[in-house]
Scaffold this active site. Structure first.
Site, PDB file in Angstrom:
ATOM      1  N   ASN A  81       2.282   1.412   4.433  1.00 31.14           N
ATOM      2  CA  ASN A  81       2.604   0.127   5.090  1.00 31.14           C
ATOM      3  C   ASN A  81       2.316   0.172   6.605  1.00 31.14           C
ATOM      4  O   ASN A  81       2.983  -0.480   7.393  1.00 31.14           O
ATOM      5  CB  ASN A  81       4.063  -0.285   4.820  1.00 31.14           C
ATOM      6  CG  ASN A  81       4.381  -1.735   5.175  1.00 31.14           C
ATOM      7  OD1 ASN A  81       5.509  -2.064   5.481  1.00 31.14           O
ATOM      8  ND2 ASN A  81       3.393  -2.625   5.149  1.00 31.14           N
ATOM      9  N   CYS A 126       0.861  -1.189   0.000  1.00 34.48           N
ATOM     10  CA  CYS A 126       0.000   0.000   0.000  1.00 34.48           C
ATOM     11  C   CYS A 126       0.894   1.235   0.000  1.00 34.48           C
ATOM     12  O   CYS A 126       2.057   1.149  -0.413  1.00 34.48           O
ATOM     13  CB  CYS A 126      -0.973  -0.015   1.181  1.00 34.48           C
ATOM     14  SG  CYS A 126      -0.187   0.040   2.812  1.00 34.48           S
ATOM     15  N   CYS A 159      -1.375   0.659   7.458  1.00 35.06           N
ATOM     16  CA  CYS A 159      -2.814   0.359   7.576  1.00 35.06           C
ATOM     17  C   CYS A 159      -3.198  -0.865   6.730  1.00 35.06           C
ATOM     18  O   CYS A 159      -3.302  -1.975   7.247  1.00 35.06           O
ATOM     19  CB  CYS A 159      -3.670   1.563   7.169  1.00 35.06           C
ATOM     20  SG  CYS A 159      -3.456   3.010   8.233  1.00 35.06           S
ATOM     21  N   ARG A 160      -3.390  -0.654   5.426  1.00 32.08           N
ATOM     22  CA  ARG A 160      -3.975  -1.711   4.593  1.00 32.08           C
ATOM     23  C   ARG A 160      -3.060  -2.919   4.401  1.00 32.08           C
ATOM     24  O   ARG A 160      -3.487  -4.066   4.594  1.00 32.08           O
ATOM     25  CB  ARG A 160      -4.360  -1.141   3.210  1.00 32.08           C
ATOM     26  CG  ARG A 160      -5.505  -0.161   3.271  1.00 32.08           C
ATOM     27  CD  ARG A 160      -5.623   0.625   1.991  1.00 32.08           C
ATOM     28  NE  ARG A 160      -4.486   1.524   1.801  1.00 32.08           N
ATOM     29  CZ  ARG A 160      -4.285   2.303   0.763  1.00 32.08           C
ATOM     30  NH1 ARG A 160      -5.156   2.264  -0.234  1.00 32.08           N
ATOM     31  NH2 ARG A 160      -3.243   3.104   0.686  1.00 32.08           N
ATOM     32  N   SER A 161      -1.794  -2.679   3.990  1.00 27.61           N
ATOM     33  CA  SER A 161      -0.959  -3.852   3.667  1.00 27.61           C
ATOM     34  C   SER A 161      -0.538  -4.680   4.878  1.00 27.61           C
ATOM     35  O   SER A 161      -0.480  -5.905   4.772  1.00 27.61           O
ATOM     36  CB  SER A 161       0.236  -3.469   2.778  1.00 27.61           C
ATOM     37  OG  SER A 161       1.113  -2.583   3.421  1.00 27.61           O
ATOM     38  N   ASP A 209      -8.196   3.917   1.198  1.00 25.68           N
ATOM     39  CA  ASP A 209      -7.240   4.310   2.228  1.00 25.68           C
ATOM     40  C   ASP A 209      -8.014   4.751   3.478  1.00 25.68           C
ATOM     41  O   ASP A 209      -8.749   5.734   3.431  1.00 25.68           O
ATOM     42  CB  ASP A 209      -6.410   5.472   1.669  1.00 25.68           C
ATOM     43  CG  ASP A 209      -5.355   5.950   2.636  1.00 25.68           C
ATOM     44  OD1 ASP A 209      -5.358   5.494   3.802  1.00 25.68           O
ATOM     45  OD2 ASP A 209      -4.533   6.777   2.222  1.00 25.68           O
TER      46      ASP A 209
HETATM   47  P1  4NP Z   1      -1.792   2.780   4.185  1.00 28.44           P
HETATM   48  O1  4NP Z   1      -2.441   4.110   4.807  1.00 28.44           O
HETATM   49  O2  4NP Z   1      -1.256   3.168   2.834  1.00 28.44           O
HETATM   50  O3  4NP Z   1      -2.954   1.860   4.102  1.00 28.44           O
HETATM   51  O4  4NP Z   1      -0.717   2.356   5.152  1.00 28.44           O
HETATM   52  C1  4NP Z   1      -1.811   5.348   4.884  1.00 28.44           C
HETATM   53  C2  4NP Z   1      -0.959   5.614   5.927  1.00 28.44           C
HETATM   54  C3  4NP Z   1      -0.383   6.873   6.020  1.00 28.44           C
HETATM   55  C4  4NP Z   1      -0.645   7.839   5.071  1.00 28.44           C
HETATM   56  C5  4NP Z   1      -1.498   7.548   4.026  1.00 28.44           C
HETATM   57  C6  4NP Z   1      -2.071   6.300   3.930  1.00 28.44           C
HETATM   58  N1  4NP Z   1      -0.071   9.129   5.194  1.00 28.44           N
HETATM   59  O5  4NP Z   1      -0.367   9.982   4.339  1.00 28.44           O
HETATM   60  O6  4NP Z   1       0.687   9.406   6.128  1.00 28.44           O
END
Ligand code: 4NP
Length: 154
Positions: free
Chosen positions: A10, A7, A12-14, A123
C-alpha cells in the site's frame, strides 16, 4: 459506490491506483468513494513511496495525503468493488472472504482491460523509475475503463 484498491505494501501500486481513480472520477463528475490498502502490515502509516509520489506528480496527480493501512476482513463488507493488483493479492483477499457476495466483489484490476497483455500489475518496488511509469500507464488504462463502466451504470 465504494471502491478499494489493494496491493502488498500500500505504498506503490494501490495508492497510485487510488489517486488515478479519484482524479478520473472527479474529471467525469462521478461521485464515488475511493480507498486503498495493503495485504501486508509492513508499511502501515507510511506515505506513498517517493517514486510513486513523483511519478504521479509528473502526471499532475497529488497523492501525498494518502497513508498506508492493512487490508482487513471488514473491507469485504464495507466496499462494493475490491480490485487486486496481482494474483497473490487476490488470493490473500479471497482467503478472508466468508460468503459469496464478498467473493463476487473481488477481482484483478487488469481484468478490466481484457485486450491488455498483462493480468498482474508488476511490483515496481525493487526496480527503477521506468517500472513506475509502466505501472502508471497500466493503472490509468484500467481506471479509465472503470470510470466509463460506472458512468454507463448511471
Ligand atoms: P506495493 O509495493 O505492493 O505496490 O506497495 C511494495 C512495497 C513494499 C514492498 C513490496 C512491494 N516490500 O517488500 O517492502
Amino acid at each position: 459506490m465504494k471502491i478499494l484498491m489493494v496491493c502488498l505494501g500500500n505504498i506503490c501500486r494501490s495508492p497510485m491506483a487510488e489517486g488515478i481513480l479519484r482524479r478520473r472520477a472527479q474529471q467525469a463528475g462521478l461521485m464515488i468513494t475511493t480507498d486503498s490498502a495493503g495485504t501486508s502490515s509492513n508499511h502501515v502509516g507510511q506515505a506513498p513511496d517517493h517514486r510513486a509520489t513523483q511519478t504521479m506528480r509528473a502526471y499532475g496527480i497529488d497523492i501525498t495525503d494518502l497513508r498506508a493501512r492493512q487490508f482487513t476482513a471488514s473491507d469485504l463488507d464495507h466496499f462494493d468493488r475490491i480490485f487486486a493488483m496481482d494474483s497473490s493479492n487476490l488470493e490473500d483477499i479471497r482467503e478472508l472472504a466468508v460468503n459469496d457476495p464478498q467473493i463476487k466483489k473481488v477481482s484483478l484490476l487488469m481484468d478490466l482491460v481484457p485486450s491488455g497483455p498483462a493480468r498482474n500489475v508488476p511490483d515496481p518496488y525493487y526496480g527503477g523509475q521506468e517500472g513506475f511509469d509502466q505501472v502508471f500507464r497500466m493503472l490509468d488504462q484500467a481506471c479509465t475503463v472503470l470510470v466509463e463502466q460506472l458512468r454507463d451504470r448511471g
